[in-house]
Design a protein around this motif. Sequence first.
Motif, PDB file in Angstrom:
ATOM      1  N   THR A  85       0.824  -1.210   0.000  1.00 53.85           N
ATOM      2  CA  THR A  85       0.000   0.000   0.000  1.00 53.85           C
ATOM      3  C   THR A  85       0.858   1.261   0.000  1.00 53.85           C
ATOM      4  O   THR A  85       0.596   2.199  -0.750  1.00 53.85           O
ATOM      5  CB  THR A  85      -0.925   0.017   1.235  1.00 53.85           C
ATOM      6  N   LEU A  86       1.879   1.296   0.840  1.00 52.00           N
ATOM      7  CA  LEU A  86       2.682   2.507   1.026  1.00 52.00           C
ATOM      8  C   LEU A  86       3.797   2.599  -0.007  1.00 52.00           C
ATOM      9  O   LEU A  86       4.366   1.580  -0.415  1.00 52.00           O
ATOM     10  CB  LEU A  86       3.282   2.523   2.430  1.00 52.00           C
ATOM     11  N   PRO A  87       4.138   3.817  -0.424  1.00 46.19           N
ATOM     12  CA  PRO A  87       5.263   3.982  -1.360  1.00 46.19           C
ATOM     13  C   PRO A  87       6.582   3.691  -0.656  1.00 46.19           C
ATOM     14  O   PRO A  87       6.787   4.096   0.486  1.00 46.19           O
ATOM     15  CB  PRO A  87       5.162   5.453  -1.777  1.00 46.19           C
ATOM     16  N   ARG A  88       7.471   2.972  -1.350  1.00 48.84           N
ATOM     17  CA  ARG A  88       8.793   2.677  -0.795  1.00 48.84           C
ATOM     18  C   ARG A  88       9.861   3.192  -1.744  1.00 48.84           C
ATOM     19  O   ARG A  88       9.871   2.854  -2.919  1.00 48.84           O
ATOM     20  CB  ARG A  88       8.976   1.176  -0.565  1.00 48.84           C
ATOM     21  N   GLU A  89      10.759   4.005  -1.194  1.00 45.88           N
ATOM     22  CA  GLU A  89      11.861   4.539  -1.983  1.00 45.88           C
ATOM     23  C   GLU A  89      13.087   3.654  -1.816  1.00 45.88           C
ATOM     24  O   GLU A  89      13.151   2.806  -0.924  1.00 45.88           O
ATOM     25  CB  GLU A  89      12.149   5.974  -1.558  1.00 45.88           C
ATOM     26  N   ALA A  90      14.075   3.855  -2.690  1.00 44.01           N
ATOM     27  CA  ALA A  90      15.253   2.979  -2.708  1.00 44.01           C
ATOM     28  C   ALA A  90      15.977   2.968  -1.367  1.00 44.01           C
ATOM     29  O   ALA A  90      16.526   1.945  -0.962  1.00 44.01           O
ATOM     30  CB  ALA A  90      16.206   3.416  -3.824  1.00 44.01           C
ATOM     31  N   HIS A  91      15.975   4.097  -0.660  1.00 43.54           N
ATOM     32  CA  HIS A  91      16.720   4.161   0.605  1.00 43.54           C
ATOM     33  C   HIS A  91      15.917   3.641   1.792  1.00 43.54           C
ATOM     34  O   HIS A  91      16.456   3.488   2.885  1.00 43.54           O
ATOM     35  CB  HIS A  91      17.138   5.608   0.893  1.00 43.54           C
ATOM     36  N   ASP A  92      14.633   3.373   1.609  1.00 44.94           N
ATOM     37  CA  ASP A  92      13.791   2.912   2.722  1.00 44.94           C
ATOM     38  C   ASP A  92      14.165   1.491   3.132  1.00 44.94           C
ATOM     39  O   ASP A  92      14.326   0.613   2.280  1.00 44.94           O
ATOM     40  CB  ASP A  92      12.309   2.946   2.330  1.00 44.94           C
ATOM     41  N   ILE A  93      14.302   1.271   4.417  1.00 45.37           N
ATOM     42  CA  ILE A  93      14.662  -0.043   4.953  1.00 45.37           C
ATOM     43  C   ILE A  93      13.392  -0.756   5.405  1.00 45.37           C
ATOM     44  O   ILE A  93      12.621  -0.224   6.209  1.00 45.37           O
ATOM     45  CB  ILE A  93      15.653   0.096   6.125  1.00 45.37           C
ATOM     46  N   ALA A  94      13.167  -1.947   4.854  1.00 43.20           N
ATOM     47  CA  ALA A  94      11.939  -2.689   5.161  1.00 43.20           C
ATOM     48  C   ALA A  94      11.980  -3.246   6.582  1.00 43.20           C
ATOM     49  O   ALA A  94      13.031  -3.679   7.079  1.00 43.20           O
ATOM     50  CB  ALA A  94      11.752  -3.825   4.168  1.00 43.20           C
ATOM     51  N   LEU A  95      10.828  -3.246   7.232  1.00 43.95           N
ATOM     52  CA  LEU A  95      10.683  -3.873   8.540  1.00 43.95           C
ATOM     53  C   LEU A  95      10.595  -5.388   8.381  1.00 43.95           C
ATOM     54  O   LEU A  95      10.350  -5.891   7.285  1.00 43.95           O
ATOM     55  CB  LEU A  95       9.413  -3.360   9.218  1.00 43.95           C
ATOM     56  N   THR A  96      10.787  -6.096   9.476  1.00 40.60           N
ATOM     57  CA  THR A  96      10.638  -7.552   9.460  1.00 40.60           C
ATOM     58  C   THR A  96       9.358  -8.010  10.154  1.00 40.60           C
ATOM     59  O   THR A  96       8.847  -9.089   9.880  1.00 40.60           O
ATOM     60  CB  THR A  96      11.833  -8.235  10.143  1.00 40.60           C
ATOM     61  N   HIS A  97       8.828  -7.167  11.077  1.00 45.49           N
ATOM     62  CA  HIS A  97       7.637  -7.517  11.849  1.00 45.49           C
ATOM     63  C   HIS A  97       6.790  -6.269  12.069  1.00 45.49           C
ATOM     64  O   HIS A  97       7.275  -5.142  11.928  1.00 45.49           O
ATOM     65  CB  HIS A  97       7.999  -8.107  13.215  1.00 45.49           C
ATOM     66  N   PHE A  98       5.533  -6.486  12.421  1.00 49.42           N
ATOM     67  CA  PHE A  98       4.643  -5.400  12.817  1.00 49.42           C
ATOM     68  C   PHE A  98       3.934  -5.798  14.098  1.00 49.42           C
ATOM     69  O   PHE A  98       3.803  -6.974  14.420  1.00 49.42           O
ATOM     70  CB  PHE A  98       3.609  -5.108  11.716  1.00 49.42           C
ATOM     71  N   VAL A  99       3.491  -4.792  14.839  1.00 53.68           N
ATOM     72  CA  VAL A  99       2.695  -5.048  16.034  1.00 53.68           C
ATOM     73  C   VAL A  99       1.690  -3.919  16.204  1.00 53.68           C
ATOM     74  O   VAL A  99       2.004  -2.748  15.981  1.00 53.68           O
ATOM     75  CB  VAL A  99       3.594  -5.208  17.290  1.00 53.68           C
ATOM     76  N   THR A 100       0.439  -4.288  16.531  1.00 56.51           N
ATOM     77  CA  THR A 100      -0.629  -3.345  16.859  1.00 56.51           C
ATOM     78  C   THR A 100      -1.128  -3.715  18.253  1.00 56.51           C
ATOM     79  O   THR A 100      -0.659  -4.701  18.833  1.00 56.51           O
ATOM     80  CB  THR A 100      -1.788  -3.441  15.838  1.00 56.51           C
ATOM     81  N   PRO A 101      -2.090  -2.986  18.809  1.00 51.66           N
ATOM     82  CA  PRO A 101      -2.609  -3.401  20.117  1.00 51.66           C
ATOM     83  C   PRO A 101      -3.276  -4.774  20.100  1.00 51.66           C
ATOM     84  O   PRO A 101      -3.454  -5.389  21.156  1.00 51.66           O
ATOM     85  CB  PRO A 101      -3.639  -2.306  20.442  1.00 51.66           C
TER      86      PRO A 101
END
Length: 200
Positions: A175-191
Amino acid sequence: MEPTKRAWRNQMRGLHAAHLGEQRDVSKMLLDCLDHCAERLRQLVIFRPLKHEATFFSALEAWHTAHVSLYEPVVWQAEGRKIAELPVGFKPVGASLEHAGTELHVKPNASAEGLGGAPRVDAVLLPALAVDRTGTRLGQGGGWYDRALPGLISQNPEVPLIGCVPSYALLPAHTLPREAHDIALTHFVTPFEWGAVKDN
């Protein structure tokens, strides 16, 4: 035309205003997530939550009680210099954290005193305006903390990078735009949910 990062930031800040009553502390899920991500939790780097981002105050208290060492990235005072030119260091996070309401104060360090290089850590916690399920993170756009990630990853190549967001800010894959310098996350957490990101 695809929405820009600025457009996404405006949209997510608007969503925050519409969800003011929603639970935003991710402590319970974050503690569960880290039990699975790290065999033994010894040291963490935390990026302090800003306005519109998820918080994890209860988890910080639990880690202090368990004698987990916490560090945060800090830049020296800007004094008119570009963010890309500012030195980045890391400092220990004390047991007493000053905060107003639900946001912690983030200020640049006045000097290099008390700052060290990137520590060896078991996980990195990254609050955000939004995260999608392929690991793209939408930050506030200031660039202060993005400067710290390359050094951390160089020192900790396999470290889990955990994006912390309110539940409405976890978005579908790609969904979100990712630029070449953006570092991808490995995990997510919500409440209410945590997990590994999908292949990106």
